[in-house]
Design a protein around this motif. Structure first.
Motif, short mmCIF file in Angstrom:
data_model
loop_
_atom_site.label_atom_id
_atom_site.label_comp_id
_atom_site.label_asym_id
_atom_site.label_seq_id
_atom_site.Cartn_x
_atom_site.Cartn_y
_atom_site.Cartn_z
N SER A 99 0.84 -1.20 0.00
CA SER A 99 0.00 0.00 0.00
C SER A 99 0.87 1.25 0.00
O SER A 99 2.10 1.18 -0.02
CB SER A 99 -0.92 -0.02 1.22
OG SER A 99 -1.65 1.19 1.35
N THR A 100 0.20 2.39 0.05
CA THR A 100 0.85 3.69 0.20
C THR A 100 0.61 4.20 1.61
O THR A 100 -0.51 4.14 2.11
CB THR A 100 0.29 4.70 -0.82
OG1 THR A 100 0.60 4.24 -2.13
CG2 THR A 100 0.90 6.07 -0.63
N GLY A 101 1.64 4.69 2.25
CA GLY A 101 1.49 5.19 3.62
C GLY A 101 2.68 4.80 4.46
O GLY A 101 3.09 3.63 4.49
N LYS A 102 3.25 5.75 5.16
CA LYS A 102 4.47 5.51 5.92
C LYS A 102 4.26 4.57 7.09
O LYS A 102 5.19 3.87 7.52
CB LYS A 102 5.04 6.85 6.40
CG LYS A 102 6.48 6.78 6.85
CD LYS A 102 7.02 8.16 7.10
CE LYS A 102 8.48 8.10 7.57
NZ LYS A 102 9.04 9.44 7.81
N ASN A 103 3.05 4.53 7.64
CA ASN A 103 2.77 3.68 8.79
C ASN A 103 1.89 2.49 8.46
O ASN A 103 1.59 1.68 9.33
CB ASN A 103 2.11 4.51 9.90
CG ASN A 103 3.01 5.63 10.39
OD1 ASN A 103 4.18 5.39 10.68
ND2 ASN A 103 2.48 6.85 10.47
N SER A 104 1.45 2.42 7.24
CA SER A 104 0.56 1.31 6.84
C SER A 104 0.82 0.97 5.38
O SER A 104 0.02 1.25 4.51
CB SER A 104 -0.90 1.70 7.06
OG SER A 104 -1.21 2.91 6.40
N TYR A 105 1.98 0.35 5.14
CA TYR A 105 2.40 0.06 3.78
C TYR A 105 2.37 -1.43 3.44
O TYR A 105 2.49 -1.81 2.29
CB TYR A 105 3.81 0.60 3.55
CG TYR A 105 4.81 0.19 4.60
CD1 TYR A 105 5.48 -1.04 4.52
CD2 TYR A 105 5.10 1.02 5.67
CE1 TYR A 105 6.39 -1.42 5.48
CE2 TYR A 105 6.01 0.65 6.64
CZ TYR A 105 6.66 -0.57 6.54
OH TYR A 105 7.55 -0.95 7.51
N LEU A 106 2.22 -2.32 4.49
CA LEU A 106 2.26 -3.76 4.24
C LEU A 106 1.24 -4.45 5.15
O LEU A 106 1.21 -4.22 6.36
CB LEU A 106 3.66 -4.31 4.49
CG LEU A 106 3.94 -5.71 3.95
CD1 LEU A 106 3.79 -5.75 2.43
CD2 LEU A 106 5.35 -6.17 4.34
N PHE A 107 0.42 -5.32 4.53
CA PHE A 107 -0.63 -6.04 5.25
C PHE A 107 -0.50 -7.53 4.95
O PHE A 107 0.00 -7.93 3.88
CB PHE A 107 -2.01 -5.52 4.83
CG PHE A 107 -2.17 -4.04 5.03
CD1 PHE A 107 -2.63 -3.53 6.24
CD2 PHE A 107 -1.83 -3.14 4.02
CE1 PHE A 107 -2.76 -2.17 6.42
CE2 PHE A 107 -1.95 -1.79 4.19
CZ PHE A 107 -2.42 -1.29 5.41
N TYR A 108 -1.00 -8.35 5.90
CA TYR A 108 -0.76 -9.79 5.79
C TYR A 108 -1.98 -10.56 6.28
O TYR A 108 -2.65 -10.17 7.25
CB TYR A 108 0.46 -10.17 6.63
CG TYR A 108 0.60 -11.65 6.91
CD1 TYR A 108 0.99 -12.54 5.93
CD2 TYR A 108 0.33 -12.14 8.20
CE1 TYR A 108 1.12 -13.89 6.20
CE2 TYR A 108 0.47 -13.50 8.47
CZ TYR A 108 0.86 -14.37 7.47
OH TYR A 108 0.98 -15.70 7.75
N LYS A 109 -2.27 -11.64 5.56
CA LYS A 109 -3.31 -12.58 5.99
C LYS A 109 -2.74 -13.99 5.86
O LYS A 109 -2.34 -14.42 4.78
CB LYS A 109 -4.57 -12.45 5.13
CG LYS A 109 -5.72 -13.36 5.57
CD LYS A 109 -6.91 -13.22 4.65
CE LYS A 109 -6.73 -14.05 3.39
NZ LYS A 109 -6.74 -15.52 3.70
N GLY A 110 -2.65 -14.68 6.98
CA GLY A 110 -2.15 -16.04 6.98
C GLY A 110 -3.10 -16.99 6.25
O GLY A 110 -4.25 -16.66 5.94
N LYS A 111 -2.63 -18.22 5.98
CA LYS A 111 -3.42 -19.18 5.22
C LYS A 111 -4.71 -19.53 5.92
O LYS A 111 -5.73 -19.84 5.28
CB LYS A 111 -2.59 -20.43 4.96
CG LYS A 111 -1.40 -20.19 4.03
CD LYS A 111 -0.64 -21.48 3.78
CE LYS A 111 0.51 -21.24 2.80
NZ LYS A 111 1.29 -22.47 2.53
N THR A 112 -4.69 -19.50 7.26
CA THR A 112 -5.91 -19.86 8.02
C THR A 112 -6.63 -18.64 8.55
O THR A 112 -7.67 -18.77 9.20
CB THR A 112 -5.53 -20.79 9.18
OG1 THR A 112 -4.59 -20.11 10.04
CG2 THR A 112 -4.90 -22.08 8.66
N ASP A 113 -6.09 -17.45 8.30
CA ASP A 113 -6.72 -16.23 8.81
C ASP A 113 -7.89 -15.84 7.92
O ASP A 113 -7.93 -16.16 6.74
CB ASP A 113 -5.71 -15.07 8.86
CG ASP A 113 -4.57 -15.33 9.84
OD1 ASP A 113 -4.79 -16.13 10.76
OD2 ASP A 113 -3.49 -14.74 9.65
#
Length: 998
Positions: A467-481
């Motif tokens: 993403s764009t944003g200095k404090n929120s640029y990477l997000f994650y969802k696990g295989k079971t999430d």
């Protein structure tokens, strides 16, 4: 039968005729050569290039050309030859000499006298040189040949029928498999040298007429002549077989073996070829070079052409063009690994490239679409075009998904290992997923303030969103999430503008991110910027992919970079390696199943099937010039250098392109390597010791660092540490101290008084000049203001009288004269307004105020409401500026008044004329576009329209000052203007203004 076979051979060659892919560079007089007429070139044992020209002998060290006239009796140098012993000879109209290059010194040694008239001890106009297996040197003249056996000189005369009609070519030589020597005249007559009788004997066999080149490779004799390229076999028993035509092209001048079965064939025309006799292919070189005299293949396998257009470098490209047409902006690339076909897209068109046939096929053209991403799945090829996602099977659309409810295009799609297609659409706070059953799902992304989703990728443990944003640029969802979470960590380094993630790669237990701040390394605990040196670190990275399991390929403004995290080193690939453009698009990198690299650029699709890993070392650099305080130093003499000297060492790796090499040095083996700019190492403040500095070089592309070259010199002790100085100081120290103090005080007092007087004098002169300049500027302003008003008043009166006269219904002829008078008055009035605008821009300071851009444009448009035909023009304003807009209102009115006035003047009444003004806001600047569909501007006039008094046409009135004043006003605002125009279609002016006016 021979004619039939030859015709079939040419037919097969024609069917397989393709252009050879080379990097082309031309060296001419403007680059440092003394003449554009080049006869020959070669490299000596040190790697330096030697060039025979029509105006002297030239040495090229990879940095500069050095011309030698003094050793020559004539400037016409014909050629160069290496003997088996390594000696290098040069010969010309009146010269035959040996070149001994010692690096920092060149010695020329005459071998034999050359004169215009031959005799028993002198040569006359030598044409070619040949060394036989005995070591004897054979020299061809116009009607004879000369043998040099040590110091023994003998000439062999031929009859007038074998006299050469050329300045460059006459007799050629070759030896058969039994080491028998043959001489061939230009006319194709063959003579065998009989050593028993020490004379030449005529042979019944003949070669084709006008022989320009002969050479042997293995058991083959290569012949270049007027009618084409011939090849003859050399039997083990001796002699030669009848030549066979391999390439029917006129005026073959030189044949250079590139391999055992591949030859570069040069001509006296402008077309030249690569012939592969094994594959039966002829590859024309896609460059026109006039009359090639000689071809040299260097140690780097580069091809150097000596011709009448200068010295030409042809370097076989590592990267090749795949798309049919250049200047196509490639938006996305993917592959069908089953068929091996490559799919790629421009904004409206999806293509398929068949790698086997090397052919492109257009799959679909969506005029209102905009392809931005492609992905392969077992179901087919997915393509995101504008607001729609298509699924293609067998080059047909089998399914569509509509995402037009969003405000922005779909920018990224990704097919994961479970055949789920992930969809990123900026402007929304969630990502979509089309599952393997083609059902649509969406997942919430906890975006930060003004966050924008850019892409989705799959790691070993789950799905990641950039993403764009200095404090929120990477997000994650696990295989079971079931939901995504923000895994961004604080960014510790300085950033500029939006912090944007544009690529994600998983390698070596790390997450590698392409970002607006460079290549980043992320381990969930911290995020680091990869240090690539001052030239590369921090540059925006548009795209990144994994390559060969443990390397990364990414793109920035310099081109394609191959990064090795284990060695922390990189290789650069750019246009010199065959890349169509150094501008690689955001989704322009793709690795095929066989490790082929596919690169989408702003000018088309490039690719390479060859590995990009290091394949060979860069040639060891050489010190081509060494100076201390500007004085040339000869390193081999061991001369000591004075303490405090400024050292400048010019370094060359003598590899090409010469500008694509970087150099590093270290003072000792324990030091870290340091880079230096360009090819000159500058050193100062060196201690008085002996130095053995190491220098190494690295060429762009798949090249390793060279072996290090030593730079050895000795800095002498400063004079105060010299014995003579220390002894002298013992006897005269006291006297010198006293005298020095007295003299210093006297001198300083005198200098102080002179300096004070000089300062007073200069200060008074500057004050007077400033006052006079102020008075003259005020007088000029008053003159311009007064003159403009005094001129405008009578002009308006004249306009009024013309209008009254036209109301009296004059005859058509008089009415026509009145119209002409009115046009002239209006033209003069417009010129006066331009002068006033220029004067205001020049004298008024920049005054920043808050401005309503919409109100400003509406005011300017209102001023033109009484312009003829303005009611027929559709005017549209789109203002996308949301923050406060501050600038100089007076200058802005001047700028937009000129653009709108021009758009009105040059509109086309019968083409639904329009004027569109669009204002956009960016983090650092504002951008304004003024677009019309008027007459347009011819390409050859675009660079002149901002010149003072330039008018593109006489059919429309104007002073020719408008655009000049516009550019001057923009320069006061630190703005820029660009113009895009197609003649007969319209023009777009793009104005850029910084948010902060310096």
């Amino acid at each position: 039968m021979i004619k039939i076979f030859t015709s079939l051979l040419f037919a097969s060659l024609a069917l397989t005729c393709v252009a050879q892919d080379y990097h082309f560079k031309q060296y001419r007089v403007e680059d440092g050569l003394p003449s554009d007429i080049i006869k020959s070139c070669t490299q000596d044992s040190l790697g330096y290039f030697w060039i025979a020209t029509d105006d002297g002998l030239v040495k090229y060290d990879g940095i500069k050309f050095t011309t030698y006239h003094e050793p020559l009796h004539s400037g016409y140098v014909k050629g160069l030859i290496h003997l088996k012993s390594g000696r290098l000879f040069a010969y010309g109209d009146l010269d035959f000499l040996e070149i001994k290059n010692l690096g920092d010194t060149v010695i020329f040694h005459p071998i034999i006298l050359v004169s215009r008239a031959n005799d028993s001890h002198t040569l006359s106009y030598p044409k070619a040189i040949y060394e036989d297996h005995h070591g004897d040197i054979w020299i061809s003249e116009s009607q004879s040949v000369v043998r040099l056996h040590g110091n023994y000189f003998k000439r062999f005369e031929f009859d007038i029928a074998n006299r050469s009609p050329q300045f460059l070519r006459s007799f050629s030589f070759f030896e058969d498999r039994q080491n028998n020597l043959f001489a061939t005249s230009f006319q194709g007559n063959v003579f065998y040298f009989n050593p028993s009788f020490d004379q030449f004997e005529s042979k019944t066999e003949k070669l084709p007429f006008a022989v320009e080149h002969l050479s042997t490779i293995d058991n083959r004799l290569l012949i270049g002549c007027e009618s084409g390229f011939y090849e003859s076999s050399l039997p083990d028993s001796g002699g030669f077989h009848a030549p066979k035509l391999k390439l029917k092209k006129p005026l073959i001048s030189f044949i250079a073996p590139l391999s055992k079965e591949k030859y570069f064939v040069a001509t006296r025309g402008t077309e030249h070829f690569v012939v592969d006799v094994k594959q039966n292919t002829v590859s024309p070189i896609p460059y026109l070079v006039n009359s090639v005299n000689h071809v040299y293949v260097s140690n780097d396998h580069d091809i150097w052409l000596s011709g009448n257009d200068g010295l030409i470098l042809l370097k076989e490209n590592l990267i090749h063009q795949a798309s049919d047409f250049k200047s196509e902006f490639i938006e996305a690339i993917t592959e069908d690994p089953v068929s091996g076909k490559i799919f790629y897209a421009t904004s409206p068109i999806l293509y398929c490239f068949d790698r086997t046939k090397k052919k492109n096929e257009r799959i679909i053209n969506i005029p209102n679409g905009y392809f931005q991403s492609l992905a392969y799945s077992k179901k087919g090829i997915w393509g995101a075009s504008a607001f729609t996602i298509y699924l293609f099977k067998d080059n047909k659309v089998i399914r569509k998904f509509d995402f037009s409810s969003g405000t922005l295009f779909v920018v990224d799609i990704f097919n994961d290992s479970k055949e789920n297609l992930w969809v990123a659409q900026p402007g929304k706070s969630f990502v979509y997923m089309i599952d393997s059953g083609l059902k649509l799902h969406q997942f919430k992304i906890p975006l930060g303030h003004e966050g924008v989703i850019n892409l989705v990728r799959e790691g070993n443990d789950g799905i990641y969103v950039g993403s764009t944003g200095k404090n929120s640029y990477l997000f994650y969802k696990g295989k079971t999430d079931s939901a995504f979470k923000n895994i961004s960590v604080p960014v510790q380094f300085n950033t500029h503008g939006d912090f944007t993630i544009s690529g994600i790669v998983f390698m070596n237990d790390k997450i590698w991110l392409a970002s607006s701040e460079g290549l980043l390394k992320f381990d969930r605990q911290k995020i680091e910027r990869v240090n690539l040196g001052p030239a590369m670190t921090g540059l925006s990275v548009k795209s990144v992919v994994a390559y060969k399991k443990n390397r990364l390929l990414f793109a920035n403004v310099h081109g394609l970079i191959l990064y090795d995290p284990l060695k922390d080193s990189y290789d650069l690939f750019n246009e010199s390696n065959g890349l169509l453009s150094n501008t690689i698009t955001p989704r322009g990198l793709f690795i095929s199943h066989d490790d082929g690299v596919w690169i989408g650029t702003s000018k088309g699709l490039s690719y390479t099937d060859e590995p990009l890993i290091e394949s060979q070392k860069t040639p060891t650099p050489r010190i081509v010039d060494f100076r201390a305080d500007g004085r040339k130093i000869y390193l081999r003499t061991g001369e000591k250098i004075a303490y405090g000297s400024f050292i400048a060492a010019s370094v060359s790796s003598i590899t090409f392109p010469e500008t694509e090499v970087i150099f590093q040095y270290r003072l000792t083996s324990k030091d870290h390597w340091k880079s230096f700019n360009g090819s000159t190492l500058n050193l100062s403040d060196l201690a008085p010791i002996k130095y053995a500095i190491e220098i190494r070089a690295k060429k762009n592309g798949p090249f390793a660092w060279s072996d290090s070259a030593p730079l050895t010199f000795h800095i002498d002790n400063p004079f105060w540490l010299q014995t003579w100085f220390l002894v002298g100081c013992v006897f005269v120290a006291g006297f010198l101290i006293i005298v020095s103090i007295v003299l210093a005080n006297i001198r300083n007092n005198k200098r102080s008084r002179k300096l004070e007087l000089l300062i007073d004098e200069r200060t008074n002169a500057l004050r007077i000049s400033h006052e006079e300049l102020f008075i003259r500027n005020n007088e000029l302003d008053r003159f311009v203001y007064s003159a403009s008003h005094d001129l405008s008043a009578p002009l308006k009166s004249i306009l009024g009288l013309i209008t009254v006269a036209q109301m009296e219904k004059p005859t058509p002829a008089i009415n026509q004269y009145l119209d002409l008078m009115k046009r002239s008055v209006l033209k003069l009035d417009s010129f006066i307004r331009d002068i006033i605008s220029y004067s205001r821009n020049a004298r008024l300071p920049v005054k920043r105020v808050s401005i309503s851009f919409s109100g400003l444009i509406e005011s300017v448009w209102a001023d033109h409401q009484f312009t003829p035909n303005v009611d027929k023009i559709k005017f549209q304003l789109v203002n996308n500026i949301h923050s406060e807009f501050q600038s100089d209102e007076t200058r802005l009115k001047i700028i937009f008044n000129n653009l709108i006035s021009n758009a009105i003047k040059f509109h086309r009444p019968d083409h639904s004329p329009f004027i569109n003004i669009t204002a956009n806001e960016f983090p650092e600047h504002f951008e304004f576009k003024v677009e019309d569909n008027g007459m347009g501007i011819s390409p050859d006039l675009k660079d002149k329209i901002f010149d003072m008094f330039f008018r593109a046409t006489e059919t429309v009135q104007g002073s020719g000052l408008g655009l000049y004043i516009l550019k001057e006003a923009l320069s006061r605002l630190n703005g820029t203007v660009n113009v895009e125009s197609v003649l007969g279609e319209g023009t777009t002016f793009i104005i850029t203004l910084p948010k902060e006016i310096i």
